[in-house]
Motif scaffolding. Structure first.
Motif, PDB file in Angstrom:
ATOM      1  N   HIS A   1       0.865  -1.037   0.212  1.00  0.00           N
ATOM      2  CA  HIS A   1       0.026   0.247   0.098  1.00  0.00           C
ATOM      3  C   HIS A   1       0.992   1.390  -0.006  1.00  0.00           C
ATOM      4  CE1 HIS A   1      -3.690   1.999   1.975  1.00  0.00           C
ATOM      5  NE2 HIS A   1      -3.468   2.539   0.830  1.00  0.00           N
ATOM      6  N   ARG A   2       1.821   1.205   0.826  1.00  0.00           N
ATOM      7  CA  ARG A   2       2.785   2.517   0.786  1.00  0.00           C
ATOM      8  C   ARG A   2       3.446   2.659  -0.470  1.00  0.00           C
ATOM      9  NH1 ARG A   2       6.283   3.935   5.954  1.00  0.00           N
ATOM     10  NH2 ARG A   2       6.555   5.969   4.585  1.00  0.00           N
ATOM     11  N   VAL A   3       3.844   1.434  -0.989  1.00  0.00           N
ATOM     12  CA  VAL A   3       4.470   1.437  -2.272  1.00  0.00           C
ATOM     13  C   VAL A   3       3.776   2.213  -3.555  1.00  0.00           C
ATOM     14  CG1 VAL A   3       5.815   0.220  -4.099  1.00  0.00           C
ATOM     15  CG2 VAL A   3       6.446  -0.185  -1.781  1.00  0.00           C
ATOM     16  N   MET A   4       2.513   1.826  -3.447  1.00  0.00           N
ATOM     17  CA  MET A   4       1.450   2.113  -4.241  1.00  0.00           C
ATOM     18  C   MET A   4       1.113   3.609  -4.176  1.00  0.00           C
ATOM     19  SD  MET A   4      -1.240  -0.917  -5.024  1.00  0.00           S
ATOM     20  CE  MET A   4      -0.525  -2.523  -5.897  1.00  0.00           C
ATOM     21  N   HIS A   5       1.604   4.194  -3.125  1.00  0.00           N
ATOM     22  CA  HIS A   5       1.292   5.839  -2.783  1.00  0.00           C
ATOM     23  C   HIS A   5       2.396   6.684  -3.204  1.00  0.00           C
ATOM     24  CE1 HIS A   5      -2.476   6.681  -0.682  1.00  0.00           C
ATOM     25  NE2 HIS A   5      -2.528   5.383  -0.294  1.00  0.00           N
ATOM     26  N   HIS A   6       3.543   5.991  -3.798  1.00  0.00           N
ATOM     27  CA  HIS A   6       4.609   6.553  -4.479  1.00  0.00           C
ATOM     28  C   HIS A   6       4.134   7.382  -5.373  1.00  0.00           C
ATOM     29  CE1 HIS A   6       8.173   7.581  -6.665  1.00  0.00           C
ATOM     30  NE2 HIS A   6       9.047   7.185  -5.499  1.00  0.00           N
ATOM     31  N   PRO A   7       4.439   8.636  -5.621  1.00  0.00           N
ATOM     32  CA  PRO A   7       3.782   9.776  -6.628  1.00  0.00           C
ATOM     33  C   PRO A   7       3.940   8.773  -8.107  1.00  0.00           C
ATOM     34  CG  PRO A   7       5.253  10.963  -5.265  1.00  0.00           C
ATOM     35  CD  PRO A   7       5.535   9.695  -4.873  1.00  0.00           C
ATOM     36  N   LYS A   8       5.035   8.127  -8.401  1.00  0.00           N
ATOM     37  CA  LYS A   8       5.307   7.650  -9.809  1.00  0.00           C
ATOM     38  C   LYS A   8       4.312   6.566 -10.120  1.00  0.00           C
ATOM     39  CE  LYS A   8       9.953   9.309 -10.654  1.00  0.00           C
ATOM     40  NZ  LYS A   8      11.190   8.751 -10.844  1.00  0.00           N
ATOM     41  N   LEU A   9       3.817   5.902  -8.956  1.00  0.00           N
ATOM     42  CA  LEU A   9       3.000   4.455  -9.276  1.00  0.00           C
ATOM     43  C   LEU A   9       1.539   4.929  -8.697  1.00  0.00           C
ATOM     44  CD1 LEU A   9       5.069   2.194  -7.539  1.00  0.00           C
ATOM     45  CD2 LEU A   9       4.931   2.306  -9.760  1.00  0.00           C
TER      46      LEU A   9
ATOM     47  N   LEU B   1      -1.208   5.142 -11.674  1.00  0.00           N
ATOM     48  CA  LEU B   1      -1.638   3.933 -12.398  1.00  0.00           C
ATOM     49  C   LEU B   1      -2.001   2.786 -11.639  1.00  0.00           C
ATOM     50  CD1 LEU B   1      -0.594   2.175 -15.019  1.00  0.00           C
ATOM     51  CD2 LEU B   1       1.544   1.682 -13.887  1.00  0.00           C
ATOM     52  N   PHE B   2      -1.546   2.651 -10.392  1.00  0.00           N
ATOM     53  CA  PHE B   2      -2.211   1.417  -9.557  1.00  0.00           C
ATOM     54  C   PHE B   2      -3.232   1.847  -8.372  1.00  0.00           C
ATOM     55  CE2 PHE B   2       1.939   0.111 -10.698  1.00  0.00           C
ATOM     56  CZ  PHE B   2       1.901  -1.304 -10.786  1.00  0.00           C
ATOM     57  N   HIS B   3      -3.223   2.963  -7.875  1.00  0.00           N
ATOM     58  CA  HIS B   3      -4.127   3.104  -6.869  1.00  0.00           C
ATOM     59  C   HIS B   3      -5.277   4.174  -6.898  1.00  0.00           C
ATOM     60  CE1 HIS B   3      -4.907   2.074  -2.592  1.00  0.00           C
ATOM     61  NE2 HIS B   3      -4.378   3.055  -2.065  1.00  0.00           N
ATOM     62  N   LEU B   4      -5.053   4.893  -7.778  1.00  0.00           N
ATOM     63  CA  LEU B   4      -5.764   6.113  -7.931  1.00  0.00           C
ATOM     64  C   LEU B   4      -7.422   5.637  -8.083  1.00  0.00           C
ATOM     65  CD1 LEU B   4      -6.432   9.148  -8.302  1.00  0.00           C
ATOM     66  CD2 LEU B   4      -6.234   8.732 -10.778  1.00  0.00           C
TER      67      LEU B   4
ATOM     68  N   ALA C   1     -12.862  -2.114  -4.673  1.00  0.00           N
ATOM     69  CA  ALA C   1     -12.747  -1.404  -5.924  1.00  0.00           C
ATOM     70  C   ALA C   1     -11.422  -1.041  -6.225  1.00  0.00           C
ATOM     71  CB  ALA C   1     -13.458  -0.205  -5.736  1.00  0.00           C
ATOM     72  N   PHE C   2     -10.666  -1.981  -6.740  1.00  0.00           N
ATOM     73  CA  PHE C   2      -9.426  -1.490  -7.271  1.00  0.00           C
ATOM     74  C   PHE C   2      -8.984  -1.620  -8.803  1.00  0.00           C
ATOM     75  CE2 PHE C   2      -8.905  -4.818  -3.393  1.00  0.00           C
ATOM     76  CZ  PHE C   2      -8.752  -3.611  -2.679  1.00  0.00           C
ATOM     77  N   HIS C   3      -8.050  -0.791  -9.230  1.00  0.00           N
ATOM     78  CA  HIS C   3      -7.465  -0.980 -10.541  1.00  0.00           C
ATOM     79  C   HIS C   3      -7.015  -2.349 -10.758  1.00  0.00           C
ATOM     80  CE1 HIS C   3      -5.189  -0.659 -14.054  1.00  0.00           C
ATOM     81  NE2 HIS C   3      -5.786   0.651 -14.220  1.00  0.00           N
ATOM     82  N   PRO C   4      -7.310  -3.005 -12.025  1.00  0.00           N
ATOM     83  CA  PRO C   4      -7.018  -4.267 -12.223  1.00  0.00           C
ATOM     84  C   PRO C   4      -5.539  -4.519 -12.016  1.00  0.00           C
ATOM     85  CG  PRO C   4      -8.529  -3.658 -14.007  1.00  0.00           C
ATOM     86  CD  PRO C   4      -8.219  -2.517 -13.175  1.00  0.00           C
ATOM     87  N   LEU C   5      -4.574  -3.690 -12.062  1.00  0.00           N
ATOM     88  CA  LEU C   5      -3.262  -4.138 -11.854  1.00  0.00           C
ATOM     89  C   LEU C   5      -3.081  -3.970 -10.131  1.00  0.00           C
ATOM     90  CD1 LEU C   5      -1.321  -1.531 -14.221  1.00  0.00           C
ATOM     91  CD2 LEU C   5      -1.621  -3.922 -14.241  1.00  0.00           C
ATOM     92  N   GLU C   6      -3.821  -3.004  -9.430  1.00  0.00           N
ATOM     93  CA  GLU C   6      -3.764  -3.373  -8.034  1.00  0.00           C
ATOM     94  C   GLU C   6      -4.422  -4.571  -7.691  1.00  0.00           C
ATOM     95  OE1 GLU C   6      -5.005  -1.143  -3.693  1.00  0.00           O
ATOM     96  OE2 GLU C   6      -5.338  -0.011  -5.863  1.00  0.00           O
ATOM     97  N   ALA C   7      -5.376  -4.908  -8.117  1.00  0.00           N
ATOM     98  CA  ALA C   7      -6.256  -6.247  -7.769  1.00  0.00           C
ATOM     99  C   ALA C   7      -5.219  -7.486  -7.971  1.00  0.00           C
ATOM    100  CB  ALA C   7      -7.421  -6.466  -8.746  1.00  0.00           C
ATOM    101  N   ILE C   8      -4.184  -7.489  -9.028  1.00  0.00           N
ATOM    102  CA  ILE C   8      -3.380  -8.260  -9.244  1.00  0.00           C
ATOM    103  C   ILE C   8      -2.400  -8.376  -8.126  1.00  0.00           C
ATOM    104  CG2 ILE C   8      -1.411  -9.096 -10.817  1.00  0.00           C
ATOM    105  CD1 ILE C   8      -2.814  -7.962 -12.876  1.00  0.00           C
TER     106      ILE C   8
ATOM    107  N   HIS D   1      -8.582   7.566   3.437  1.00  0.00           N
ATOM    108  CA  HIS D   1      -9.428   8.031   1.984  1.00  0.00           C
ATOM    109  C   HIS D   1      -9.650   9.268   1.889  1.00  0.00           C
ATOM    110  CE1 HIS D   1     -10.709   3.993  -0.172  1.00  0.00           C
ATOM    111  NE2 HIS D   1     -10.323   3.564   0.986  1.00  0.00           N
ATOM    112  N   GLN D   2     -10.016   9.905   2.951  1.00  0.00           N
ATOM    113  CA  GLN D   2     -10.346  11.309   2.880  1.00  0.00           C
ATOM    114  C   GLN D   2      -8.859  12.327   2.730  1.00  0.00           C
ATOM    115  OE1 GLN D   2     -12.188  12.663   6.525  1.00  0.00           O
ATOM    116  NE2 GLN D   2     -12.618  14.693   5.600  1.00  0.00           N
TER     117      GLN D   2
END
Length: 260
Positions: A115-123, A126-129, A144-151, A215-216
């Motif tokens: 989760h922390r890695v997916m909050h990196h600005p470069k990721l 693509l993954f977590h928005l 409710a995940f993007h398919p890449l995050e779901a993987i 989330h907020q």
């Protein structure tokens, strides 16, 4: 791929999602909406388009979540190399019971760092928005995940099946518990009582308020079941205790007008 078994797994997972998220939504967002709206973590309610987006992406996630069990447990080439076992007596009842909390600790650790890695600005975009489009989540947002995050979310099953002995009971209970706690985390209402966050046990449990704050505000409170890693790494929101106290101390408010 065995499409018959895949379809069975898919329907089984979908049934659990709709049978758990559905009643939670029905009770808190329809039946008791006016009566308990003063307890809503964020006072406003999401719009219909938000619910539709959450259900759509959760359904995609369920499809993806059905793939690892199919590939690993129904493949004669892969299954013998996994740690899956069929007889409880192989490891005994003590292990069968203790393995479940171990799985939760493993999942919480994996989730926190992923989760922390997916909050990196470069990721993030693509993954977590997609998941954070629910900045005021409902029960439908549980998956409710993007398919890449779901993987990446689904890889916890791979980790289990190549690290610790797991029985079909473990996998079933884990999926159900994980789904229930995800629905609770995105419920928009707090179910734990006042001061639970300060209790010797409760302070280590992640709450709906804690995850709603993530989330907020988009930062902090990265844990799933526990606050262990957030407390160790200093990522628990500074105002978490104050927010928990305020929300769980609310009294019955005027319900004549409603924010939608």
């Amino acid at each position: 791929m065995n499409w018959q078994k895949f379809t069975w797994l898919l329907l089984d997972n979908a049934d659990k999602y709709f049978l758990i998220a559905g009643p939670a939504f029905l009770v808190f967002y329809i039946i008791l909406r006016r009566r308990i709206k003063f307890k809503k973590i964020q006072p406003r309610f999401p719009k219909s388009k938000d619910y539709a987006r959450e259900i759509f992406f959760s359904t995609l996630s369920i499809i993806i979540f059905s793939v690892p069990p199919l590939l690993m447990l129904y493949s004669d080439q892969i299954r013998p190399h996994t740690t899956f076992y069929s007889n409880i007596t192989d490891y005994g009842w003590a292990y069968a019971i203790l393995a479940f909390p171990l799985m939760l600790l493993m999942h919480d650790t994996y989730f926190y760092w992923m989760h922390r890695v997916m909050h990196h600005p470069k990721l993030f975009r693509l993954f977590h928005l997609i998941h954070h489009k629910s900045n005021n989540p409902s029960p439908w947002a549980a998956y409710a995940f993007h398919p890449l995050e779901a993987i990446f979310e689904s890889l916890i099953f791979v980790i289990f099946l190549f690290t610790i002995p797991v029985h079909s009971i473990h996998l079933t209970l884990f999926f159900i518990f994980s789904l229930i706690y995800n629905v609770y985390g995105h419920l928009g209402f707090e179910l734990y009582p006042r001061n639970f966050n300060k209790h010797w046990f409760g302070k280590w449990m992640n709450t709906s308020i804690a995850h709603n704050m993530h989330h907020q505000y988009f930062t902090g409170n990265y844990g799933l079941y526990f606050t262990i890693w957030d407390r160790m790494m200093g990522t628990l929101k500074n105002n978490y205790n104050e927010t928990f106290e305020e929300i769980t101390s609310r009294k019955i408010a005027d319900t004549k007008s409603e924010t939608v």
